[in-house]
Each structure stands twice: as C-alpha cells, then as structure tokens.
Design a protein around this motif. Structure first.
Motif, PDB file in Angstrom:
ATOM      1  N   VAL A  44      36.918  45.506  37.412  1.00 20.17           N
ATOM      2  CA  VAL A  44      37.138  45.255  38.821  1.00 20.17           C
ATOM      3  C   VAL A  44      38.634  45.404  39.075  1.00 20.17           C
ATOM      4  O   VAL A  44      39.448  44.926  38.290  1.00 20.17           O
ATOM      5  N   SER A  45      38.998  46.046  40.159  1.00 20.54           N
ATOM      6  CA  SER A  45      40.412  46.214  40.480  1.00 20.54           C
ATOM      7  C   SER A  45      40.973  44.903  41.019  1.00 20.54           C
ATOM      8  O   SER A  45      40.447  44.338  41.977  1.00 20.54           O
ATOM      9  N   LEU A  46      42.012  44.420  40.389  1.00 21.30           N
ATOM     10  CA  LEU A  46      42.652  43.169  40.806  1.00 21.30           C
ATOM     11  C   LEU A  46      44.072  43.437  41.302  1.00 21.30           C
ATOM     12  O   LEU A  46      44.941  42.563  41.200  1.00 21.30           O
ATOM     13  N   LYS A  47      44.308  44.631  41.840  1.00 24.05           N
ATOM     14  CA  LYS A  47      45.649  44.982  42.323  1.00 24.05           C
ATOM     15  C   LYS A  47      46.093  44.052  43.440  1.00 24.05           C
ATOM     16  O   LYS A  47      47.245  43.609  43.463  1.00 24.05           O
ATOM     17  N   LEU A  48      45.216  43.780  44.387  1.00 27.10           N
ATOM     18  CA  LEU A  48      45.561  42.903  45.510  1.00 27.10           C
ATOM     19  C   LEU A  48      45.925  41.512  45.011  1.00 27.10           C
ATOM     20  O   LEU A  48      46.949  40.939  45.404  1.00 27.10           O
ATOM     21  N   ARG A  51      49.285  41.508  43.263  1.00 25.43           N
ATOM     22  CA  ARG A  51      50.374  41.651  44.223  1.00 25.43           C
ATOM     23  C   ARG A  51      50.613  40.345  44.960  1.00 25.43           C
ATOM     24  O   ARG A  51      51.758  39.895  45.120  1.00 25.43           O
ATOM     25  N   LEU A  52      49.535  39.707  45.416  1.00 25.28           N
ATOM     26  CA  LEU A  52      49.674  38.430  46.118  1.00 25.28           C
ATOM     27  C   LEU A  52      50.246  37.354  45.199  1.00 25.28           C
ATOM     28  O   LEU A  52      51.088  36.558  45.613  1.00 25.28           O
ATOM     29  N   ALA A  53      49.786  37.326  43.959  1.00 29.86           N
ATOM     30  CA  ALA A  53      50.287  36.329  43.012  1.00 29.86           C
ATOM     31  C   ALA A  53      51.769  36.544  42.745  1.00 29.86           C
ATOM     32  O   ALA A  53      52.539  35.575  42.649  1.00 29.86           O
ATOM     33  N   ALA A  54      52.201  37.791  42.627  1.00 30.07           N
ATOM     34  CA  ALA A  54      53.621  38.076  42.412  1.00 30.07           C
ATOM     35  C   ALA A  54      54.441  37.607  43.603  1.00 30.07           C
ATOM     36  O   ALA A  54      55.542  37.068  43.438  1.00 30.07           O
ATOM     37  N   SER A  55      53.903  37.759  44.788  1.00 28.85           N
ATOM     38  CA  SER A  55      54.604  37.308  45.987  1.00 28.85           C
ATOM     39  C   SER A  55      54.652  35.779  46.059  1.00 28.85           C
ATOM     40  O   SER A  55      55.689  35.200  46.364  1.00 28.85           O
ATOM     41  N   VAL A  56      53.536  35.136  45.748  1.00 31.07           N
ATOM     42  CA  VAL A  56      53.467  33.666  45.800  1.00 31.07           C
ATOM     43  C   VAL A  56      54.369  33.047  44.741  1.00 31.07           C
ATOM     44  O   VAL A  56      55.089  32.076  45.008  1.00 31.07           O
ATOM     45  N   LEU A  57      54.376  33.613  43.532  1.00 28.84           N
ATOM     46  CA  LEU A  57      55.162  33.060  42.427  1.00 28.84           C
ATOM     47  C   LEU A  57      56.588  33.613  42.385  1.00 28.84           C
ATOM     48  O   LEU A  57      57.352  33.253  41.492  1.00 28.84           O
ATOM     49  N   ASP A  58      56.918  34.507  43.317  1.00 29.39           N
ATOM     50  CA  ASP A  58      58.262  35.068  43.449  1.00 29.39           C
ATOM     51  C   ASP A  58      58.736  35.715  42.149  1.00 29.39           C
ATOM     52  O   ASP A  58      59.752  35.328  41.561  1.00 29.39           O
ATOM     53  N   CYS A  59      57.946  36.677  41.675  1.00 29.92           N
ATOM     54  CA  CYS A  59      58.315  37.427  40.479  1.00 29.92           C
ATOM     55  C   CYS A  59      57.677  38.808  40.580  1.00 29.92           C
ATOM     56  O   CYS A  59      57.017  39.120  41.566  1.00 29.92           O
ATOM     57  N   GLY A  60      57.857  39.615  39.555  1.00 30.54           N
ATOM     58  CA  GLY A  60      57.280  40.953  39.541  1.00 30.54           C
ATOM     59  C   GLY A  60      55.821  40.926  39.113  1.00 30.54           C
ATOM     60  O   GLY A  60      55.342  39.962  38.510  1.00 30.54           O
ATOM     61  N   LYS A  61      55.111  42.024  39.395  1.00 35.13           N
ATOM     62  CA  LYS A  61      53.687  42.098  39.045  1.00 35.13           C
ATOM     63  C   LYS A  61      53.466  42.065  37.543  1.00 35.13           C
ATOM     64  O   LYS A  61      52.454  41.565  37.069  1.00 35.13           O
ATOM     65  N   ARG A  62      54.435  42.579  36.779  1.00 31.46           N
ATOM     66  CA  ARG A  62      54.248  42.604  35.321  1.00 31.46           C
ATOM     67  C   ARG A  62      54.392  41.229  34.698  1.00 31.46           C
ATOM     68  O   ARG A  62      54.093  41.046  33.524  1.00 31.46           O
ATOM     69  N   LYS A  63      54.881  40.260  35.443  1.00 30.12           N
ATOM     70  CA  LYS A  63      55.024  38.893  34.935  1.00 30.12           C
ATOM     71  C   LYS A  63      53.811  38.027  35.266  1.00 30.12           C
ATOM     72  O   LYS A  63      53.803  36.838  34.991  1.00 30.12           O
ATOM     73  N   ILE A  64      52.791  38.607  35.880  1.00 32.09           N
ATOM     74  CA  ILE A  64      51.593  37.855  36.272  1.00 32.09           C
ATOM     75  C   ILE A  64      50.522  38.022  35.207  1.00 32.09           C
ATOM     76  O   ILE A  64      50.213  39.131  34.783  1.00 32.09           O
ATOM     77  N   TRP A  65      49.940  36.885  34.775  1.00 30.15           N
ATOM     78  CA  TRP A  65      48.820  36.898  33.831  1.00 30.15           C
ATOM     79  C   TRP A  65      47.589  36.375  34.551  1.00 30.15           C
ATOM     80  O   TRP A  65      47.613  35.304  35.162  1.00 30.15           O
ATOM     81  N   LEU A  66      46.525  37.160  34.523  1.00 30.54           N
ATOM     82  CA  LEU A  66      45.243  36.771  35.129  1.00 30.54           C
ATOM     83  C   LEU A  66      44.266  36.462  34.007  1.00 30.54           C
ATOM     84  O   LEU A  66      44.084  37.278  33.100  1.00 30.54           O
ATOM     85  N   ASP A  67      43.638  35.303  34.072  1.00 32.35           N
ATOM     86  CA  ASP A  67      42.718  34.861  33.021  1.00 32.35           C
ATOM     87  C   ASP A  67      41.534  35.821  32.933  1.00 32.35           C
ATOM     88  O   ASP A  67      40.771  35.962  33.891  1.00 32.35           O
ATOM     89  N   PRO A  68      41.356  36.517  31.798  1.00 34.46           N
ATOM     90  CA  PRO A  68      40.254  37.477  31.684  1.00 34.46           C
ATOM     91  C   PRO A  68      38.875  36.821  31.703  1.00 34.46           C
ATOM     92  O   PRO A  68      37.883  37.482  31.992  1.00 34.46           O
ATOM     93  N   ASN A  69      38.803  35.520  31.429  1.00 36.49           N
ATOM     94  CA  ASN A  69      37.516  34.827  31.461  1.00 36.49           C
ATOM     95  C   ASN A  69      37.102  34.439  32.869  1.00 36.49           C
ATOM     96  O   ASN A  69      35.954  34.021  33.085  1.00 36.49           O
ATOM     97  N   GLU A  70      38.009  34.530  33.821  1.00 36.05           N
ATOM     98  CA  GLU A  70      37.726  34.113  35.198  1.00 36.05           C
ATOM     99  C   GLU A  70      37.869  35.277  36.174  1.00 36.05           C
ATOM    100  O   GLU A  70      38.266  35.086  37.322  1.00 36.05           O
TER     101      GLU A  70
END
Length: 132
Positions: A44-48, A51-70
C-alpha cells in the motif's frame, strides 16, 4: 415460483439480477469482489502518511519510521490529527539523527582529527625551536 438467483428464464436470456458479485470474474479467472480489502502481502502506498508525519514531526521523510505491523491502521490515517494519534500510539516514530563517525576521519588526516603521529610531530617541532 423461482427466486432471482434460480437461473435463466425459459427464454434463455438471463436477467441482470441473476448475477451476483461472486459470479463476476476477473481476466485471470478469479472471482472479484466489489470492494476488495487490502491484503497483507499487497503493498500500500504510504507516501501521504509519510509526508504528513514528516511535517508533524518537523523532520525529513527519510527520518520517519512506520510500523510495518500496523500498515492497515497507518493507511487509514489521512489527516495531521490522525498522524498525531499514531505518533502518540507509537506506530509512527522519528528516527534519531545519525552522527558523523570521527573514527573514520581520524585515519584520513582531516582537520578535525588529531594527526596520526602527534607525539613525533611535537618532538620534531620542539627540536627545531631549540636549534634557533
């Protein structure tokens, strides 16, 4: 009296209500459903969300980790408020900043790194000053 799924009428042409969604087949021959649920092995594409998480956490997209189990839970989040909830629940995490490896630079003679032969260099310099 036969029900709507009893088969074609005596004339041979089937009525439209004789077909069910399970009787519709895809080009591969497998039955299709009107709204297939996302499968666990389907990407599933999780680009959105990223991007939103990077904006909320004030960092780059490469610094975001999304739990693969969720993935199913994360894919449902489509707003900043939903992303904040996922961050609070621990499904979305900001990766730590990676530091520079000064040990690798020490052997290369960089300005910040101490010289490889610091003691020998100090003796050599002090010997020159005594000769003057």
């Amino acid at each position: 009296v036969a029900g709507p799924t009893a088969g074609p009428p005596p004339g041979g042409a089937p009525h439209l209500d004789t077909f069910t969604t399970s009787s519709i087949r895809t080009p591969t021959g497998k039955p299709s459903s009107p709204n297939p649920a996302p499968k666990s092995n389907h990407m599933v594409s999780l680009k959105l969300q990223k991007r939103l998480a990077a904006s909320v956490l004030d960092c780059g997209k490469r610094k975001i980790w999304l739990d693969p189990n969720e993935i199913s839970e994360i894919s449902m989040a489509n707003s900043r408020q939903n992303i904040r909830k996922l961050v609070k629940d621990g499904f979305v995490i900001r990766k730590p900043v990676q530091g520079y490896r000064r040990g690798a630079a020490a052997g290369q003679g960089h300005v910040d790194a101490p010289p490889a032969r610091a003691e020998a260099f100090a003796e050599e310099v002090s010997g020159r000053e005594e000769d003057r």
